[in-house]
Design an enzyme around this catalytic site. Sequence first.
Site, PDB file in Angstrom:
ATOM      1  N   ASP A  21      16.096  -5.157   4.978  1.00  0.00           N
ATOM      2  CA  ASP A  21      15.782  -4.665   3.559  1.00  0.00           C
ATOM      3  C   ASP A  21      15.126  -3.397   3.452  1.00  0.00           C
ATOM      4  OD1 ASP A  21      15.071  -5.057   0.688  1.00  0.00           O
ATOM      5  OD2 ASP A  21      13.157  -5.361   1.079  1.00  0.00           O
ATOM      6  N   ASP A  23      12.566  -1.652   0.444  1.00  0.00           N
ATOM      7  CA  ASP A  23      11.491  -1.449   0.029  1.00  0.00           C
ATOM      8  C   ASP A  23      10.514  -2.656   0.408  1.00  0.00           C
ATOM      9  OD1 ASP A  23      11.596   0.914  -1.685  1.00  0.00           O
ATOM     10  OD2 ASP A  23      13.333  -0.349  -2.715  1.00  0.00           O
ATOM     11  N   ASP A 220      10.702  -8.421   3.374  1.00  0.00           N
ATOM     12  CA  ASP A 220       9.198  -8.660   3.005  1.00  0.00           C
ATOM     13  C   ASP A 220       9.108  -9.928   1.796  1.00  0.00           C
ATOM     14  OD1 ASP A 220      10.261  -6.758   0.860  1.00  0.00           O
ATOM     15  OD2 ASP A 220       8.142  -6.403   0.373  1.00  0.00           O
TER      16      ASP A 220
END
Length: 272
Positions: A21, A23, A220
């Site tokens: 990922d 961001d 995240d």
Amino acid sequence: MTGTGAVDRAAGWRPRGLCVDVDGVLLRRPAVVPGANEFLDCLRARGVPFRIVTNNSRQRAEEAAADLTAVGLPVAPAEVMTAAEAMAEHVARLAAQQPGLRVFAAATPDLVTTLESRGLRVVADSADLVCLGHNPDLTYDRLARICDEVRRCRRLIVANLDATIPSHGGEIPGVGAIAAAVTVATGVEPFNVGKPAPTMLLLAASELGLAPGDMLMVGDRLDSDILGANRAGMRSALVLGGAHGLADVADSSARPDYVFPSLADLRAALVD
């Protein structure tokens, strides 16, 4: 590979490829996450293929890679998969089974170009399906036109279901917000390509020539990255410091195989 101080359901296993990922993992805008470049360089040096996977439907891989490089995270377009490209690839596979498939593109010119680059026939009306992506210039009349096409063909494919996206002025409506309006108006539920649906992750694994079970998804967010990995049949690693922490894991139905305090800890586990 063992997660430090965390959930670990697959000790001893090593991934043959990764989805990563952006961001919260590689970037915490506007800054590059400490250790992000070293992490990607480690993968390259060890010959472990990866795809940076993003729900961004505004850009093709070339533009996304250029933006990441400009903020200090140099990556090649071939290392990036955006939701726009995942949507185009998914629809191209549908078109292979339905020759002459007509596509109505409710999106930016970049997404239209991406669809056409896959040999897809983009039309202004009488489509077989509607592709919905980022629509920064959406008007009421355009929304009504999208609804007309969806109501007629009964097929809606969306780049993601993100309710909002960040902008310089704060959060603005995302593809998910527009899709919700279309669904309410037409009664047609969308098929989602982006995370947490498995489609984009499975396409990334296919591009790398790997089975989902050989892949590790690094993210995240439990409700996007980790849930997407669970649905795709991939193992997953939650990296702390972004959207979700250890306390969130206990309350989530999306379960990571590993949790790492940082990218540096994940890198150390990969080379251990």
